[in-house]
Enzyme design. Structure first.
Site, PDB file in Angstrom:
ATOM      1  N   SER A   1       0.876  -1.174  -0.116  1.00 33.81           N
ATOM      2  CA  SER A   1      -0.057  -0.153  -0.141  1.00 33.81           C
ATOM      3  C   SER A   1       0.921   1.297   0.143  1.00 33.81           C
ATOM      4  CB  SER A   1      -0.856  -0.006   0.983  1.00 33.81           C
ATOM      5  OG  SER A   1      -1.694   1.111   1.458  1.00 33.81           O
TER       6      SER A   1
ATOM      7  N   LYS B   1       0.781   1.381  -6.903  1.00 31.89           N
ATOM      8  CA  LYS B   1       0.028  -0.020  -7.759  1.00 31.89           C
ATOM      9  C   LYS B   1      -0.880   0.595  -8.423  1.00 31.89           C
ATOM     10  CE  LYS B   1      -0.978  -3.081  -4.838  1.00 31.89           C
ATOM     11  NZ  LYS B   1      -0.809  -2.296  -3.812  1.00 31.89           N
TER      12      LYS B   1
END
Length: 522
Positions: free
Chosen positions: A229, A233
């Site tokens: 996180s 991405k």
């Protein structure tokens, strides 16, 4: 009445598979959220604005005892303790209004998992509807879930007698095929519990589960983006020149890649239309924002406001992204990108990896945890997260890495390591890598253009760094060049390299080829 495994419980109203509009109406009626000027709902998750990994458990039984990689990530809980919590939880939700979503994890019909999500909050059910794959009406007629998840944020465990660490819990029972979540309102726990289940089940079918985003180019070339996180991405896979397959969770079978989800769960902090137009445009009616501050008068979202948390989020259906691949399946990846947000500012902006290097860095999963993604993280902190998704990987790292190496060999996939973190110094001194430069590096990697550049070997990290890249200043490609004090850079790089070596020792017996592909502190 609602069927829960071996029993039925009395309930109030049972709202099954409601439409988005119906759920929004109920959420507003019950004052669970506000409607922003964009048309998206905004909710607050209270004191839990990120995951609670230390409160996640797997039931230790004959199904899991010899296969789960027990330890700091995968915490065991007994069948007896699970049953105590489950029986009390059933009584807790009796005579309550419940919201039920039936759907799938996995876009590939051959490998999808039918699931049932039961919530006491309408907004949690909207989250589930938007993040998972919604079935067609005919698929609901004889729907039978393989896994059931029950979430009640106002139900607390009793640690002294029930074996949990705190009142909060996320418990997966693979034998009974049920998940229990209590005393947390953070909806990401629902999503990641199902991801953990797929990571346990799919390797048994020789399908490689991955914590990555994926997209496909105009010529059908598939790219995967691995990373924790906050590493980019979602941002880097949302490319207007390419079609999005999915932003977070995928499987790689003999037929190609497929998305586990039917939606996206994007970070919102400092979101700007000019930088991330696809995400910006997806925030509309039906989308659900978590902990995004809303102006009381205009109802405009303030994406720069991190007063509630840096981990502000929005969930929206995949089809809110123009040109998204639906059903979200594609061929075998041509390129893999490992993303790391290096808070020390010493990792190269881009490097090409051998198969063994890819397996090493995949097992290592180095990055910096960014503020807000977990409770207690207020500034970036270095971490090694197995397979770029350690909290969600029940099996041993070697099992996933072997699958990666096999796929790279079979399909000739190219692999690159890209640092989206700091340059010119560590956090607090240097600055975050320019997103435009990172995008340019990704573009060059996907096209193969980066392979035309001469390389310079980084002796400490044992990596080959390209010396040029279109639309990127060449001086930043060697991180040592960006530090004013070269001795301090060398010391910081050696320190991180030693951390790599020390971390890798936990894997025990690994082939020399893989070990030798890692950093070499001098």
């Amino acid at each position: 009445m609602l069927k829960l495994l071996e029993t039925e419980i009395k309930t109030g109203n049972v709202y099954r598979n409601l439409s988005t509009a119906s759920l929004v109406e109920i959420i507003l009626e019950r004052k669970e959220g506000l409607l922003s000027s964009t048309g998206a709902l905004s909710v607050k998750t209270g004191k839990f604005t990120g995951r609670s990994p230390d409160d996640k458990f797997i039931v230790d039984d004959e199904v899991t005892h010899n296969s789960v990689d027990w330890g700091k990530v995968n915490h065991p809980i007994s069948e007896e303790k699970f049953d105590k919590i489950y029986q009390r939880m059933k009584k807790h939700i009796e005579n309550r209004d419940l919201f039920v979503f039936d759907g799938f994890v996995g876009a590939d019909p051959e490998n999808r998992l039918p699931i049932r999500i039961i919530n006491i909050r309408a907004w949690h059910n909207l989250f589930s509807r938007q993040i998972f794959i919604r079935p067609e009406p005919e698929e609901l007629q004889n729907f039978k879930p393989e896994f059931t998840l029950i979430s009640a944020d106002d139900f607390a465990a009793e640690p002294a007698t029930e074996g949990t660490r705190t009142e909060t819990f996320i418990i997966i029972n693979f034998k009974k095929k049920i998940v229990l979540i209590g005393s947390t309102s953070y909806a990401g726990e629902i999503k990641k519990a199902m991801f953990s289940i797929m990571n346990f089940l799919l390797p048994k079918r020789e399908v490689f589960p991955m914590h990555c985003s994926a997209n496909v180019g105009k010529n059908g070339d598939v790219a995967l983006f691995f990373g924790l996180s906050g590493t980019g991405k979602t941002t880097l896979s949302a490319d207007p020149e390419r079609r999005l397959i999915g932003d977070d969770e995928h499987g790689w079978s003999d037929n190609g890649v497929f998305n586990f989800e039917g939606g996206c769960y994007a970070k919102c902090i400092n979101l700007k239309k000019e930088h991330e137009p696809q995400i910006w445009n997806a925030i509309r009616f039906g989308s659900l924002m978590e902990n995004v501050v809303i102006n009381n008068e205009t109802r405009d979202p303030d994406y720069a406001d991190g007063s509630l948390t840096e981990n502000t989020r929005v969930v929206y259906p995949l089809d809110y992204i123009d040109g998204a691949v639906i059903p979200s399946m594609a061929g075998h990846p041509k390129t893999i990108v490992f993303l790391t947000a290096d808070a020390f500012g010493v990792m190269p902006p881009i490097a090409k990896l051998t198969k063994e290097g890819a397996m090493y860095h995949f097992m290592s999963g180095y990055t910096s945890k960014l503020a807000g993604t977990e409770r207690g993280i207020t500034e970036p902190k270095e971490t090694f997260s197995t397979c770029f998704g350690g909290p969600f990987m029940p099996l041993r790292a070697q099992e996933y890495a072997k699958m990666l190496g096999k796929k790279i060999t079979e399909h000739g996939t190219r692999v690159y390591l890209i640092n989206t973190g700091w340059t010119g110094g560590p956090y607090g001194i240097g600055k975050r890598m320019n997103l435009a430069y990172t995008r340019a590096m990704v573009t060059a990697a996907l096209s193969g253009e980066i392979d035309k550049a001469p390389v310079k070997h980084h002796a400490i990290f044992n990596l080959d760094m390209p010396t040029s890249c279109p639309n990127v200043p060449p001086e930043i490609l060697d991180p040592r060049n960006t530090w004013s004090d070269k001795d301090k850079y060398d010391a910081a790089a050696k320190r991180l390299a030693l951390l790599f070596v020390k971390n890798f020792e936990k894997f025990g017996s690994v082939s020399k080829e893989i070990v030798n592909a890692g950093p070499r502190p001098q």
